[in-house]
Design an enzyme around this catalytic site. Sequence first.
Site, mmCIF file in Angstrom:
data_model
loop_
_atom_site.group_PDB
_atom_site.id
_atom_site.type_symbol
_atom_site.label_atom_id
_atom_site.label_comp_id
_atom_site.label_asym_id
_atom_site.label_seq_id
_atom_site.Cartn_x
_atom_site.Cartn_y
_atom_site.Cartn_z
ATOM 1 N N SER A 8 78.042 9.891 19.591
ATOM 2 C CA SER A 8 76.698 9.507 20.031
ATOM 3 C C SER A 8 76.437 8.043 19.701
ATOM 4 O O SER A 8 76.481 7.629 18.534
ATOM 5 C CB SER A 8 75.648 10.366 19.337
ATOM 6 O OG SER A 8 74.373 9.779 19.502
ATOM 7 N N HIS A 32 78.251 10.119 24.227
ATOM 8 C CA HIS A 32 76.963 10.839 24.232
ATOM 9 C C HIS A 32 75.822 9.822 24.178
ATOM 10 O O HIS A 32 75.771 8.977 23.280
ATOM 11 C CB HIS A 32 76.931 11.766 23.018
ATOM 12 C CG HIS A 32 75.743 12.659 22.929
ATOM 13 N ND1 HIS A 32 75.678 13.878 23.573
ATOM 14 C CD2 HIS A 32 74.568 12.535 22.246
ATOM 15 C CE1 HIS A 32 74.516 14.464 23.287
ATOM 16 N NE2 HIS A 32 73.822 13.670 22.489
ATOM 17 N N ASP A 34 71.783 9.355 24.034
ATOM 18 C CA ASP A 34 70.526 10.039 23.716
ATOM 19 C C ASP A 34 69.349 9.296 24.328
ATOM 20 O O ASP A 34 69.000 8.206 23.884
ATOM 21 C CB ASP A 34 70.359 10.126 22.193
ATOM 22 C CG ASP A 34 71.332 11.111 21.572
ATOM 23 O OD1 ASP A 34 71.329 12.281 21.990
ATOM 24 O OD2 ASP A 34 72.107 10.698 20.683
ATOM 25 N N MET A 36 65.485 9.172 24.752
ATOM 26 C CA MET A 36 64.269 9.703 24.097
ATOM 27 C C MET A 36 63.066 8.921 24.595
ATOM 28 O O MET A 36 63.123 7.698 24.733
ATOM 29 C CB MET A 36 64.378 9.522 22.580
ATOM 30 C CG MET A 36 65.603 10.164 21.959
ATOM 31 S SD MET A 36 65.514 10.039 20.167
ATOM 32 C CE MET A 36 67.160 10.606 19.716
ATOM 33 N N HIS A 65 72.010 13.058 27.243
ATOM 34 C CA HIS A 65 71.188 14.091 26.610
ATOM 35 C C HIS A 65 69.736 13.633 26.724
ATOM 36 O O HIS A 65 69.310 12.716 26.018
ATOM 37 C CB HIS A 65 71.640 14.223 25.135
ATOM 38 C CG HIS A 65 70.824 15.179 24.330
ATOM 39 N ND1 HIS A 65 70.884 15.227 22.950
ATOM 40 C CD2 HIS A 65 69.946 16.140 24.693
ATOM 41 C CE1 HIS A 65 70.078 16.169 22.500
ATOM 42 N NE2 HIS A 65 69.479 16.730 23.537
ATOM 43 N N MET A 67 66.145 13.850 26.008
ATOM 44 C CA MET A 67 65.079 14.393 25.157
ATOM 45 C C MET A 67 63.777 13.782 25.636
ATOM 46 O O MET A 67 63.193 12.899 24.992
ATOM 47 C CB MET A 67 65.380 14.052 23.687
ATOM 48 C CG MET A 67 66.486 14.922 23.100
ATOM 49 S SD MET A 67 67.208 14.189 21.625
ATOM 50 C CE MET A 67 68.320 13.023 22.392
ATOM 51 N N MET A 136 71.019 22.298 19.469
ATOM 52 C CA MET A 136 70.643 21.283 18.476
ATOM 53 C C MET A 136 70.817 21.882 17.081
ATOM 54 O O MET A 136 70.304 22.971 16.798
ATOM 55 C CB MET A 136 69.178 20.862 18.661
ATOM 56 C CG MET A 136 68.883 19.979 19.859
ATOM 57 S SD MET A 136 69.795 18.419 19.963
ATOM 58 C CE MET A 136 69.504 17.687 18.356
ATOM 59 N N ASP A 174 75.009 19.467 18.313
ATOM 60 C CA ASP A 174 74.525 18.087 18.207
ATOM 61 C C ASP A 174 73.547 17.987 17.043
ATOM 62 O O ASP A 174 72.501 18.643 17.047
ATOM 63 C CB ASP A 174 73.833 17.706 19.532
ATOM 64 C CG ASP A 174 73.345 16.264 19.546
ATOM 65 O OD1 ASP A 174 73.680 15.504 18.612
ATOM 66 O OD2 ASP A 174 72.630 15.905 20.509
HETATM 67 C C1 DX5 Z 1 69.479 13.588 17.734
HETATM 68 C C2 DX5 Z 1 70.485 13.275 18.805
HETATM 69 C C3 DX5 Z 1 71.887 13.244 18.329
HETATM 70 C C4 DX5 Z 1 72.153 12.218 17.255
HETATM 71 C C5 DX5 Z 1 73.070 12.870 16.286
HETATM 72 O O1 DX5 Z 1 68.275 14.001 18.308
HETATM 73 O O2 DX5 Z 1 70.431 14.204 19.860
HETATM 74 O O3 DX5 Z 1 72.796 13.083 19.401
HETATM 75 O O4 DX5 Z 1 72.765 11.052 17.707
HETATM 76 O O5 DX5 Z 1 73.252 12.017 15.211
HETATM 77 P P1 DX5 Z 1 74.014 12.501 13.907
HETATM 78 O O6 DX5 Z 1 75.388 12.899 14.328
HETATM 79 O O7 DX5 Z 1 73.970 11.309 13.005
HETATM 80 O O8 DX5 Z 1 73.220 13.665 13.371
HETATM 81 ZN ZN ZN Z 2 72.072 14.085 21.387
#
Ligand code: DX5
Ligand code: ZN
Length: 227
Positions: A8, A32, A34, A36, A65, A67, A136, A174
Amino acid sequence: MAVQISPSILSADFARLADEADAVASVADWLHVDVMDNHFVPNLTLGLPVVKSLLKHASLPLDCHLMIEEPDRWAPQYAEAGARNVTIHAEAAHAPVRTLRAIRAAGARAGLGINPGTAIEPYEDLLPEVDMLLLMTVEPGFGGQSFLDMVLPKLRRTRELVARHGGSIWLQVDGGVSAETIERCAEAGADVFVAGSAVYDAGDPGAAVQALRQQAERATSRAPWSR
Ligand code: DX5
Ligand code: ZN
């Protein structure tokens, strides 16, 4: 299904994304990303313009991903832009069947994300529309949080559910996935592993990916579900 690792970039240096993607290009399976929106989760990262730029520079397929609220409106555009997997959250989607189908129609794999407090069973009827389930293992929003062991029983149940549906759906974990926790995830049924801080906070991100893969492969080979 072989173990797949999806580093990620949430824990990478956002001003050097192309280089950070390169650092894992020869050893990882996915990158990956993210997305948000500060509404579905209390954090703001990046959106479609940055993903489009990253697509020009990253050699790994992008695992987006989302969110975000209103994934029904936004998700197909990520697939049309060239993301190879697009995951929407079950808690945010109003028309998941339509949106998952739109993602597939645009040529991407369709993922369904499930938060730690959300049960998997109500989504069984959706499984034919899904290529990957993302469980998650932290509350979404931030990297570097502690792994939630409470998700492991759900992970086992989800692996059984997937097996009953033919076994072709990938099962991604994740959040808090690291050298300490990845074996538990593999034993419980995960086959796609997202790792942010465990990869990008390591001195050598590529070596961290290789070490995580080895651990996951070992744990998978002794897991009852993989026999
Ligand atoms: C959190 C994200 C993850 C995040 C995980 O909401 O969806 O993808 O990057 O980070 P680590 O591996 O540090 O928990
Ligand atoms: Zn993620």
